[in-house]
Design a protein around this motif. Structure first.
Motif, PDB file in Angstrom:
ATOM      1  N   VAL A 112     -33.620 -12.909  46.502  1.00 17.87           N
ATOM      2  CA  VAL A 112     -32.762 -11.815  46.946  1.00 17.87           C
ATOM      3  C   VAL A 112     -31.302 -12.279  46.997  1.00 17.87           C
ATOM      4  O   VAL A 112     -30.388 -11.542  46.603  1.00 17.87           O
ATOM      5  N   HIS A 113     -31.071 -13.484  47.458  1.00 19.30           N
ATOM      6  CA  HIS A 113     -29.726 -14.073  47.470  1.00 19.30           C
ATOM      7  C   HIS A 113     -29.114 -14.038  46.078  1.00 19.30           C
ATOM      8  O   HIS A 113     -27.954 -13.635  45.893  1.00 19.30           O
ATOM      9  N   ASN A 114     -29.881 -14.436  45.087  1.00 18.93           N
ATOM     10  CA  ASN A 114     -29.348 -14.455  43.725  1.00 18.93           C
ATOM     11  C   ASN A 114     -29.135 -13.047  43.183  1.00 18.93           C
ATOM     12  O   ASN A 114     -28.207 -12.805  42.404  1.00 18.93           O
ATOM     13  N   GLY A 115     -30.003 -12.109  43.591  1.00 22.23           N
ATOM     14  CA  GLY A 115     -29.778 -10.723  43.200  1.00 22.23           C
ATOM     15  C   GLY A 115     -28.474 -10.190  43.773  1.00 22.23           C
ATOM     16  O   GLY A 115     -27.702  -9.505  43.078  1.00 22.23           O
ATOM     17  N   ILE A 116     -28.191 -10.491  45.041  1.00 22.88           N
ATOM     18  CA  ILE A 116     -26.924 -10.095  45.656  1.00 22.88           C
ATOM     19  C   ILE A 116     -25.761 -10.750  44.917  1.00 22.88           C
ATOM     20  O   ILE A 116     -24.719 -10.122  44.673  1.00 22.88           O
ATOM     21  N   GLU A 117     -25.947 -12.004  44.563  1.00 22.82           N
ATOM     22  CA  GLU A 117     -24.921 -12.726  43.800  1.00 22.82           C
ATOM     23  C   GLU A 117     -24.605 -12.007  42.488  1.00 22.82           C
ATOM     24  O   GLU A 117     -23.442 -11.882  42.093  1.00 22.82           O
ATOM     25  N   TYR A 118     -25.640 -11.518  41.802  1.00 26.42           N
ATOM     26  CA  TYR A 118     -25.426 -10.751  40.568  1.00 26.42           C
ATOM     27  C   TYR A 118     -24.491  -9.571  40.832  1.00 26.42           C
ATOM     28  O   TYR A 118     -23.559  -9.310  40.074  1.00 26.42           O
ATOM     29  N   GLY A 119     -24.781  -8.821  41.902  1.00 23.79           N
ATOM     30  CA  GLY A 119     -23.985  -7.644  42.212  1.00 23.79           C
ATOM     31  C   GLY A 119     -22.551  -7.985  42.558  1.00 23.79           C
ATOM     32  O   GLY A 119     -21.608  -7.299  42.119  1.00 23.79           O
ATOM     33  N   MET A 120     -22.341  -9.039  43.347  1.00 19.57           N
ATOM     34  CA  MET A 120     -20.991  -9.445  43.718  1.00 19.57           C
ATOM     35  C   MET A 120     -20.193  -9.899  42.504  1.00 19.57           C
ATOM     36  O   MET A 120     -19.014  -9.529  42.334  1.00 19.57           O
ATOM     37  N   MET A 121     -20.817 -10.678  41.642  1.00 23.78           N
ATOM     38  CA  MET A 121     -20.136 -11.147  40.438  1.00 23.78           C
ATOM     39  C   MET A 121     -19.758  -9.980  39.534  1.00 23.78           C
ATOM     40  O   MET A 121     -18.654  -9.932  38.962  1.00 23.78           O
ATOM     41  N   GLN A 122     -20.677  -9.000  39.419  1.00 24.86           N
ATOM     42  CA  GLN A 122     -20.402  -7.849  38.564  1.00 24.86           C
ATOM     43  C   GLN A 122     -19.243  -7.026  39.114  1.00 24.86           C
ATOM     44  O   GLN A 122     -18.407  -6.520  38.350  1.00 24.86           O
ATOM     45  N   ALA A 123     -19.164  -6.895  40.428  1.00 23.31           N
ATOM     46  CA  ALA A 123     -18.066  -6.135  41.033  1.00 23.31           C
ATOM     47  C   ALA A 123     -16.722  -6.806  40.756  1.00 23.31           C
ATOM     48  O   ALA A 123     -15.736  -6.136  40.411  1.00 23.31           O
ATOM     49  N   PHE A 124     -16.658  -8.119  40.916  1.00 23.14           N
ATOM     50  CA  PHE A 124     -15.426  -8.832  40.585  1.00 23.14           C
ATOM     51  C   PHE A 124     -15.079  -8.664  39.104  1.00 23.14           C
ATOM     52  O   PHE A 124     -13.916  -8.469  38.736  1.00 23.14           O
ATOM     53  N   ALA A 125     -16.103  -8.743  38.241  1.00 18.85           N
ATOM     54  CA  ALA A 125     -15.883  -8.627  36.808  1.00 18.85           C
ATOM     55  C   ALA A 125     -15.324  -7.255  36.435  1.00 18.85           C
ATOM     56  O   ALA A 125     -14.386  -7.137  35.629  1.00 18.85           O
ATOM     57  N   GLU A 126     -15.885  -6.212  37.022  1.00 18.06           N
ATOM     58  CA  GLU A 126     -15.420  -4.857  36.711  1.00 18.06           C
ATOM     59  C   GLU A 126     -14.007  -4.634  37.245  1.00 18.06           C
ATOM     60  O   GLU A 126     -13.186  -3.965  36.600  1.00 18.06           O
ATOM     61  N   GLU A 163     -26.063 -15.216  30.501  1.00 21.40           N
ATOM     62  CA  GLU A 163     -27.508 -15.347  30.624  1.00 21.40           C
ATOM     63  C   GLU A 163     -27.932 -14.925  32.033  1.00 21.40           C
ATOM     64  O   GLU A 163     -27.103 -14.724  32.922  1.00 21.40           O
ATOM     65  N   ASP A 164     -29.223 -14.790  32.240  1.00 18.16           N
ATOM     66  CA  ASP A 164     -29.746 -14.593  33.590  1.00 18.16           C
ATOM     67  C   ASP A 164     -30.828 -15.628  33.831  1.00 18.16           C
ATOM     68  O   ASP A 164     -31.563 -15.999  32.918  1.00 18.16           O
ATOM     69  N   SER A 165     -30.896 -16.106  35.077  1.00 14.57           N
ATOM     70  CA  SER A 165     -31.827 -17.187  35.415  1.00 14.57           C
ATOM     71  C   SER A 165     -33.261 -16.697  35.556  1.00 14.57           C
ATOM     72  O   SER A 165     -34.183 -17.491  35.620  1.00 14.57           O
ATOM     73  N   GLY A 166     -33.448 -15.390  35.626  1.00 13.85           N
ATOM     74  CA  GLY A 166     -34.772 -14.835  35.862  1.00 13.85           C
ATOM     75  C   GLY A 166     -34.911 -14.245  37.244  1.00 13.85           C
ATOM     76  O   GLY A 166     -35.718 -13.333  37.481  1.00 13.85           O
ATOM     77  N   GLU A 167     -34.115 -14.750  38.201  1.00 17.95           N
ATOM     78  CA  GLU A 167     -34.277 -14.281  39.576  1.00 17.95           C
ATOM     79  C   GLU A 167     -33.746 -12.872  39.760  1.00 17.95           C
ATOM     80  O   GLU A 167     -34.206 -12.134  40.636  1.00 17.95           O
ATOM     81  N   GLY A 168     -32.776 -12.461  38.932  1.00 20.10           N
ATOM     82  CA  GLY A 168     -32.340 -11.073  38.977  1.00 20.10           C
ATOM     83  C   GLY A 168     -33.460 -10.138  38.569  1.00 20.10           C
ATOM     84  O   GLY A 168     -33.680  -9.085  39.186  1.00 20.10           O
ATOM     85  N   ARG A 169     -34.203 -10.516  37.547  1.00 20.34           N
ATOM     86  CA  ARG A 169     -35.348  -9.705  37.101  1.00 20.34           C
ATOM     87  C   ARG A 169     -36.410  -9.638  38.197  1.00 20.34           C
ATOM     88  O   ARG A 169     -36.993  -8.579  38.447  1.00 20.34           O
ATOM     89  N   TRP A 170     -36.672 -10.786  38.838  1.00 21.41           N
ATOM     90  CA  TRP A 170     -37.675 -10.809  39.893  1.00 21.41           C
ATOM     91  C   TRP A 170     -37.250  -9.943  41.073  1.00 21.41           C
ATOM     92  O   TRP A 170     -38.083  -9.273  41.696  1.00 21.41           O
ATOM     93  N   THR A 171     -35.945  -9.955  41.386  1.00 18.96           N
ATOM     94  CA  THR A 171     -35.458  -9.141  42.492  1.00 18.96           C
ATOM     95  C   THR A 171     -35.665  -7.664  42.202  1.00 18.96           C
ATOM     96  O   THR A 171     -36.123  -6.894  43.062  1.00 18.96           O
ATOM     97  N   VAL A 172     -35.316  -7.247  40.985  1.00 20.82           N
ATOM     98  CA  VAL A 172     -35.495  -5.849  40.605  1.00 20.82           C
ATOM     99  C   VAL A 172     -36.979  -5.489  40.621  1.00 20.82           C
ATOM    100  O   VAL A 172     -37.376  -4.419  41.093  1.00 20.82           O
ATOM    101  N   GLY A 173     -37.829  -6.396  40.133  1.00 24.69           N
ATOM    102  CA  GLY A 173     -39.269  -6.155  40.161  1.00 24.69           C
ATOM    103  C   GLY A 173     -39.798  -6.012  41.572  1.00 24.69           C
ATOM    104  O   GLY A 173     -40.638  -5.140  41.860  1.00 24.69           O
TER     105      GLY A 173
END
Length: 299
Positions: free
Chosen positions: A166-180, A233-243
């Motif tokens: 879940v931590h890494n999933g949140i990290e995905y979202g934070m990084m995407q917000a900065f990127a946008e 790339e994605d480490s896989g943990e984003g996919r697991w979080t969504v799953g």
């Protein structure tokens, strides 16, 4: 205390060094000779005094599964395995059950901190039985920041890797917000200093964070990011979080969108967007960019 570290890559090697800096005895093993203290798992187990504690920092999947399988024939009753890689939490309980048949304890430990962890300390999120976690607690305390915090016993076996997921999933979202935000400011005709804007946000704002610090550092090195490809790339943990969100019927639109944005980054020419362009042209006569020339034409 004494610990055997299996895996001496970017994370495991730095963790071993920090543990040594804190006075613990670390015996390291890796498949590659550089930096290791022993040449095999069998030699590592022989070198450690029972009851042993082994910490695994290996890629998820077969490397971790194969190593744990080999250890079942090498370790003895009372020994403890701490699995610190990015393992899917659903695998942890099965592994713990298998090891328990041999009297071997199992703790899953999510580790965050990246290449800066040796200096700054790591975030450690663990799952396991209270007595097993207590045995390894001196290691967790040595690895976490000197200022305190950074540690949680999140629950039973599997909980450590679940919260790290879940931590890494949140990290995905934070990084995407900065990127946008970066792309929007760079595309505008209003903002002249995008890197300076991010740097100003590091103090006094509600978005200040270590990720923001790292972004400012990257922009200092390459202000327009011209040396990088827009590929992630994605480490896989984003996919697991969504799953997991689907499994528990929990809406996670931000994390899901961030994961899909990484998928989109790998497409030099998106087939989906070709369909969108074709449909817009069909119903509205909108201009279409031709693949051969890249020029727009009206139909």
């Amino acid at each position: 205390m004494q610990v055997g570290m299996v895996g001496l890559g970017k994370m495991g090697g730095n963790m071993a060094a920090r543990l040594r800096d804190k006075g613990h005895e670390v015996v390291g093993y890796a498949r590659h000779p550089e930096g290791r203290d022993v040449a095999s798992l069998a030699e590592l187990v022989e070198h450690l005094e029972p009851p042993r504690v082994l910490w695994l920092m290996l890629p998820s999947g077969d490397p971790t599964a194969d190593t744990i399988h080999e250890l079942t024939s090498l370790l003895g009753s009372g020994d403890l395995v701490v699995e610190g890689g990015n393992t899917h939490y659903v695998d942890d309980r099965q592994r713990a059950d298998n090891l328990r048949e041999y009297g071997i304890g199992y703790v899953d430990a999510g580790v965050s901190g990246g290449v800066w962890g040796r200096e700054n300390g790591y975030g450690i999120m663990v799952g396991g039985a209270a007595e097993d976690v207590a045995r390894a607690r001196p290691l967790f305390e040595a690895l976490t920041p000197d200022t305190g915090g950074g540690y949680v016993h999140a629950g039973a076996v599997g909980a450590g890797h679940f919260v790290k997921m879940v931590h890494n999933g949140i990290e995905y979202g934070m990084m995407q917000a900065f990127a946008e935000g970066y792309e929007l400011m760079a595309a505008s005709d209003v903002v002249d200093d995008v890197p300076g804007t991010f740097a100003s946000w590091r103090e006094g704002t509600v978005v200040r964070s270590w990720l923001l610090d790292l972004l400012v550092r990257a922009l200092d090195d390459d202000p327009d990011l011209s040396e990088l490809r827009g590929y992630a790339e994605d480490s896989g943990e984003g996919r697991w979080t969504v799953g997991a969100a689907v499994d528990h019927a929990v809406p996670a639109p931000v994390i899901t969108a961030a994961l899909y944005a990484r998928f989109a980054s790998r497409q030099p020419d998106s087939p989906a967007m070709k369909v969108i362009a074709a449909l817009r042209n069909q119903f509205g006569g909108h201009a279409v960019a031709k693949a051969e020339s890249g020029q727009s034409s009206d139909s």
